[in-house]
Design a protein around this motif. Structure first.
Motif, mmCIF file in Angstrom:
data_model
loop_
_atom_site.group_PDB
_atom_site.id
_atom_site.type_symbol
_atom_site.label_atom_id
_atom_site.label_comp_id
_atom_site.label_asym_id
_atom_site.label_seq_id
_atom_site.Cartn_x
_atom_site.Cartn_y
_atom_site.Cartn_z
ATOM 1 N N ILE A 269 46.948 25.477 40.132
ATOM 2 C CA ILE A 269 46.902 26.322 38.945
ATOM 3 C C ILE A 269 46.197 27.620 39.301
ATOM 4 O O ILE A 269 45.107 27.607 39.864
ATOM 5 N N GLU A 270 46.802 28.742 38.986
ATOM 6 C CA GLU A 270 46.213 30.038 39.324
ATOM 7 C C GLU A 270 44.905 30.236 38.559
ATOM 8 O O GLU A 270 44.795 29.869 37.374
ATOM 9 N N CYS A 271 43.935 30.832 39.228
ATOM 10 C CA CYS A 271 42.618 31.037 38.610
ATOM 11 C C CYS A 271 42.737 31.827 37.315
ATOM 12 O O CYS A 271 42.071 31.529 36.316
ATOM 13 N N LYS A 272 43.598 32.868 37.318
ATOM 14 C CA LYS A 272 43.678 33.761 36.164
ATOM 15 C C LYS A 272 44.454 33.156 35.005
ATOM 16 O O LYS A 272 44.556 33.772 33.944
ATOM 17 N N TYR A 273 45.021 31.960 35.180
ATOM 18 C CA TYR A 273 45.612 31.276 34.029
ATOM 19 C C TYR A 273 44.517 30.846 33.060
ATOM 20 O O TYR A 273 44.665 30.944 31.835
ATOM 21 N N CYS A 274 43.407 30.365 33.602
ATOM 22 C CA CYS A 274 42.274 29.962 32.751
ATOM 23 C C CYS A 274 41.341 31.144 32.495
ATOM 24 O O CYS A 274 40.897 31.351 31.365
ATOM 25 N N HIS A 275 41.035 31.911 33.546
ATOM 26 C CA HIS A 275 40.142 33.067 33.407
ATOM 27 C C HIS A 275 40.996 34.324 33.245
ATOM 28 O O HIS A 275 40.963 35.236 34.077
ATOM 29 N N SER A 276 41.752 34.387 32.164
ATOM 30 C CA SER A 276 42.732 35.462 31.985
ATOM 31 C C SER A 276 42.074 36.817 31.767
ATOM 32 O O SER A 276 42.645 37.857 32.125
ATOM 33 N N SER A 277 40.875 36.864 31.202
ATOM 34 C CA SER A 277 40.235 38.151 30.919
ATOM 35 C C SER A 277 39.763 38.846 32.192
ATOM 36 O O SER A 277 39.344 40.005 32.130
ATOM 37 N N ALA A 278 39.796 38.179 33.336
ATOM 38 C CA ALA A 278 39.391 38.824 34.590
ATOM 39 C C ALA A 278 40.322 39.978 34.931
ATOM 40 O O ALA A 278 39.936 40.894 35.675
ATOM 41 N N ARG A 279 41.547 39.974 34.380
ATOM 42 C CA ARG A 279 42.490 41.059 34.680
ATOM 43 C C ARG A 279 42.130 42.349 33.947
ATOM 44 O O ARG A 279 42.376 43.446 34.458
ATOM 45 N N ASN A 363 32.495 44.990 37.264
ATOM 46 C CA ASN A 363 33.698 44.919 36.445
ATOM 47 C C ASN A 363 34.753 44.080 37.161
ATOM 48 O O ASN A 363 35.219 44.454 38.239
ATOM 49 N N HIS A 364 35.119 42.954 36.559
ATOM 50 C CA HIS A 364 36.126 42.089 37.185
ATOM 51 C C HIS A 364 37.482 42.789 37.271
ATOM 52 O O HIS A 364 38.180 42.676 38.284
ATOM 53 N N SER A 365 37.888 43.482 36.218
ATOM 54 C CA SER A 365 39.220 44.086 36.214
ATOM 55 C C SER A 365 39.352 45.143 37.317
ATOM 56 O O SER A 365 40.415 45.299 37.919
ATOM 57 N N GLN A 366 38.273 45.876 37.593
ATOM 58 C CA GLN A 366 38.305 46.889 38.652
ATOM 59 C C GLN A 366 38.576 46.245 40.002
ATOM 60 O O GLN A 366 39.307 46.790 40.839
ATOM 61 N N VAL A 368 39.795 42.890 40.450
ATOM 62 C CA VAL A 368 40.945 41.985 40.446
ATOM 63 C C VAL A 368 42.256 42.744 40.308
ATOM 64 O O VAL A 368 43.190 42.568 41.093
ATOM 65 N N SER A 369 42.354 43.618 39.282
ATOM 66 C CA SER A 369 43.624 44.287 38.992
ATOM 67 C C SER A 369 43.847 45.525 39.850
ATOM 68 O O SER A 369 44.957 45.788 40.303
ATOM 69 N N VAL A 370 42.787 46.322 40.070
ATOM 70 C CA VAL A 370 42.941 47.566 40.818
ATOM 71 C C VAL A 370 42.834 47.329 42.321
ATOM 72 O O VAL A 370 43.705 47.705 43.097
ATOM 73 N N ALA A 371 41.739 46.678 42.733
ATOM 74 C CA ALA A 371 41.511 46.490 44.175
ATOM 75 C C ALA A 371 42.284 45.303 44.736
ATOM 76 O O ALA A 371 42.457 45.207 45.951
ATOM 77 N N GLY A 372 42.732 44.394 43.871
ATOM 78 C CA GLY A 372 43.483 43.235 44.364
ATOM 79 C C GLY A 372 42.638 42.253 45.142
ATOM 80 O O GLY A 372 43.143 41.542 46.021
ATOM 81 N N VAL A 373 41.350 42.162 44.820
ATOM 82 C CA VAL A 373 40.455 41.230 45.509
ATOM 83 C C VAL A 373 40.752 39.812 45.041
ATOM 84 O O VAL A 373 40.867 39.547 43.842
ATOM 85 N N GLN A 374 40.893 38.901 45.984
ATOM 86 C CA GLN A 374 41.135 37.502 45.654
ATOM 87 C C GLN A 374 39.856 36.851 45.128
ATOM 88 O O GLN A 374 38.751 37.209 45.533
ATOM 89 N N CYS A 375 40.012 35.896 44.234
ATOM 90 C CA CYS A 375 38.855 35.223 43.638
ATOM 91 C C CYS A 375 37.996 34.553 44.706
ATOM 92 O O CYS A 375 36.766 34.527 44.611
ATOM 93 N N GLN A 376 38.644 34.011 45.755
ATOM 94 C CA GLN A 376 37.913 33.299 46.796
ATOM 95 C C GLN A 376 37.009 34.210 47.615
ATOM 96 O O GLN A 376 36.091 33.732 48.282
ATOM 97 N N THR A 377 37.252 35.533 47.579
ATOM 98 C CA THR A 377 36.418 36.457 48.343
ATOM 99 C C THR A 377 34.969 36.379 47.891
ATOM 100 O O THR A 377 34.042 36.416 48.714
ATOM 101 N N CYS A 378 34.749 36.286 46.584
ATOM 102 C CA CYS A 378 33.388 36.230 46.046
ATOM 103 C C CYS A 378 32.969 34.808 45.679
ATOM 104 O O CYS A 378 31.793 34.457 45.803
ATOM 105 N N HIS A 379 33.919 34.004 45.219
ATOM 106 C CA HIS A 379 33.573 32.683 44.699
ATOM 107 C C HIS A 379 33.809 31.556 45.693
ATOM 108 O O HIS A 379 33.563 30.391 45.360
ATOM 109 N N GLY A 380 34.291 31.892 46.890
ATOM 110 C CA GLY A 380 34.464 30.867 47.903
ATOM 111 C C GLY A 380 35.713 30.037 47.687
ATOM 112 O O GLY A 380 36.529 30.312 46.801
ATOM 113 N N PRO A 381 35.900 28.988 48.479
ATOM 114 C CA PRO A 381 37.102 28.133 48.373
ATOM 115 C C PRO A 381 37.042 27.235 47.140
ATOM 116 O O PRO A 381 36.810 26.037 47.225
#
Length: 447
Positions: A269-279, A363-366, A368-381
């Motif tokens: 399940i994609e992370c942003k399905y549950c944490h949708s506001s991160a976009r 800012n998560h949106s900056q 996630v949406s702009v820089a395209g940083v993957q969630c695992q980069t900061c939050h690990g596997p």
């Protein structure tokens, strides 16, 4: 020389005895390890169900029926266990292939089921043959496996498989070792008395000056030691103070257990399905329980093979996960028996894991949406985490290093094209880092 021979004999006797005991215990352990495997091989039998192939029926059931039906509990549709005892098989053929035709024809059984489940239309499966349906019905007649709970007094028997208990063997070894120590002590004492009686002089060790006195008398060593202790103490004190407010590895227990390993890992399940506001927001947000119920209206229990892919501890079993799903139902007021909400809800007090200081802006949106940083980069596997924890230190130095090493993503982002072109000429590079784009300015994160 006589004294030495006696001591050597005593040591040889003790070592031989200990070796024999270890060999005996290894043999018994090997026998115990083989017995459960044989018993398991004998017990691995699959009950045969007449009228079809349950194995093929399970695959068909998961592909066509599992979205709305369960075997032993009501879901969007009725529980299908032993449905062949409640309905005629020929009627089931017609109902599964084209239930709409039975309802339009006014069939009493079809109308009863249709009205009981709020006139929810069932999918049509004309592609299924009677043989396929027989396989599915054979699978639905499979009895529910009962959880094996060993009796309180049979722990030793279950471990040993009828052999000698491990506890008894360890107790015997402990007693023998104590006896060997006592024998060696008595032999040594007896030999000393015998030597004194024979007039043999035992060697007496000369007393040396204690090492601490020698150390104190050497002023140079004392001075060097004090300097090293002061420097070492200052180093460790500085390191400890620099960790104040850093919660890397923080792993709180949540009121409802949520396995990222199962959801993000096994089910992908994609992370942003549950944490949708991160976009679109500064915060990633806590998913509402309605998001959970999108799936768990139909998933009241985990798969039977949950224990097979559980690699954390034995505490995370199928029964454990099923109880946590019931906590979710209680919080949302969902009644799985009637497939409806009761209106009696309870707040879930989630424990926050990642928490930046108030003076730091992120800012998560900056990212996630702009820089395209993957969630695992900061939050690990996260897809491997049974219990979510803070993977990164989230310190200022950690963020700065990331800005120094990460190139700005300009593909499909025209906002940065002109700035990137001008700054690339200034720095003489083809790819700009976030730091070269101004990512180290204090006002970016502190304002």
């Amino acid at each position: 020389m006589k004294q030495g021979k006696n001591l050597n004999s005593a040591f040889r006797f003790s070592l031989i005895t200990l070796a024999l005991l270890l060999s005996f215990s290894s043999f018994v352990f090997a026998q115990e390890a083989e017995q459960p495997a044989e018993g398991a091989a004998e017990s691995e039998t699959t009950p045969a169900v007449q009228g079809g192939d349950p194995a093929a029926g399970k695959a068909l059931f998961n592909a066509n029926c599992a979205a709305c039906h369960k075997l032993y509990n009501r879901a969007t549709g009725p529980a299908l266990f032993e449905v062949t005892e409640r309905r005629d098989r020929e009627w089931l053929y017609l109902w599964i292939k084209n239930n709409r035709a039975l309802i339009d024809a006014g069939d009493p059984e079809a109308l009863e089921v249709y009205n009981e489940y709020n006139q929810t239309p069932m999918n049509l499966f004309p592609q299924l043959s009677n043989a396929d349906i027989d396989d599915i019905l054979a699978y639905t007649d499979t009895p529910k496996p009962e959880a094996v709970t060993p009796a309180a007094g049979s722990a030793g028997a279950s471990q040993g498989g009828g052999g000698v208990s491990t506890t008894i063997i360890l107790g015997i070894l402990a007693v023998v070792l104590v006896m060997l120590v006592a024998v060696l002590f008595l032999v040594n004492n007896t030999l000393r008395k015998f030597a004194v009686a024979q007039g043999v002089e035992l060697p007496v060790q000369e007393k040396r000056k204690p090492i601490y006195k020698s150390f104190v008398e050497n002023q140079f060593l004392v001075l060097v030691s004090v300097i090293i202790l002061l420097l070492g103490g200052a180093y460790f004190a500085y390191g400890w103070m620099m960790q104040v407010g850093v919660d890397q590895g923080y792993e709180p227990i949540q009121p409802i257990h949520y396995s990222h390993r199962i959801h993000a890992g096994e089910n992908q399940i994609e992370c942003k399905y549950c944490h949708s506001s991160a976009r679109t927001s500064k915060h990633s947000g806590i998913p509402s329980l309605n998001v959970c119920m999108n799936c768990h209206k139909s998933i009241s229990e985990v798969a039977d093979n949950t224990s097979e892919f559980t690699s954390v501890t034995d505490d995370y079993s199928k029964e454990f996960y099923d109880k946590e799903i019931q906590k979710l139902y209680k919080a949302t007021g969902w009644d799985p028996a009637t497939q409806s909400y009761t209106g009696e809800t309870q707040a879930v007090e989630w424990v926050r894991i990642h928490n930046l200081p108030d003076f730091a802006y992120f800012n998560h949106s900056q990212h996630v949406s702009v820089a395209g940083v993957q969630c695992q980069t900061c939050h690990g596997p996260v897809e491997e985490m049974e219990v979510m924890y803070q993977f990164a230190p989230l310190t200022m130095g950690w963020c700065i290093n990331c800005h120094r090493e990460t190139n700005v993503k300009i593909d499909g982002n025209p906002y940065y094209e002109k700035i990137h072109e001008e700054l690339s000429k200034k720095y003489g590079v083809e790819q700009l880092t976030v730091a070269q784009m101004g990512g180290l300015e204090c006002g970016k994160c502190h304002y």
